[in-house]
Design a protein around this motif. Structure first.
Motif: not given
Length: 186
Positions: A145, A147, A154
């Motif tokens: 993941k 941002a 995320k």
């Protein structure tokens, strides 16, 4: 390459071929023609996609790949994504059911754009995404993941890739509508 990534590769090839076909045989004047004041031309659609790839998608895809490698997140899938990610992907796909204001950094350029330059850059970004698909093989596309452009959210690597492809389909569809407009210059 795992089945999910192969599917993304097929979608990518389809988008690339469709877009290149739409841009073929156009003069710069046709490419920059707007169906109405304030509406995007074909040039605007593809310039936006090029800027979105450079500013929004590729850096986040690269970061998610790096996260997966750093954390040793490996899997061949299948992968399941969050309801929020699936909803965002669906709302960004073609045909557009919701309109969004593009962030200033990815809005189309104002001056006349060259069809050849925009097409070359578009193809380059498609090739860059294809390379990242290969780099993602074997990584856990759900747990890797990074941002998102939205604060405090995320996104998973697989969802970023899906979102980019949906976004491209959306604006290729929009460019096709411009070219099929009865007032489009011949």
């Amino acid at each position: 390459m795992n089945a999910e990534l192969q599917g993304y590769g097929d979608q990518l090839l389809s988008v690339k071929q469709d877009a290149v076909g739409l841009m073929s045989g156009l003069s710069d004047a046709q490419f920059n023609w707007q169906p109405a004041p304030g509406r995007w031309s074909m040039a605007g659609c593809f310039d936006h996609l090029n800027k979105s790839a450079a500013q929004l998608f590729m850096p986040r895809i690269d970061a998610a790949i790096a996260t997966a490698r750093d954390k040793g997140l490996k899997s061949d899938g299948p992968f399941a994504y969050s309801a929020f990610e699936r909803w965002c992907i669906k709302t960004n796909d073609a045909p557009a059911k919701m309109r969004f204001k593009a962030p200033k950094v990815v809005q189309p350029s104002a001056p006349i754009l060259s069809v050849e330059q925009v097409r070359t850059e578009f193809v380059r970004w498609q090739d860059e995404l294809a390379r990242r698909l290969r780099e993602s093989d074997g990584l856990d596309l759900r747990r890797a993941k990074h941002a998102s452009p939205l604060p405090l959210v995320k996104w998973s690597l697989g969802a970023f890739i899906q979102l980019m492809l949906a976004h491209e389909r959306r604006h290729v569809y929009q460019a096709r509508e411009v070219r099929q407009n009865p007032a489009f210059p011949t």
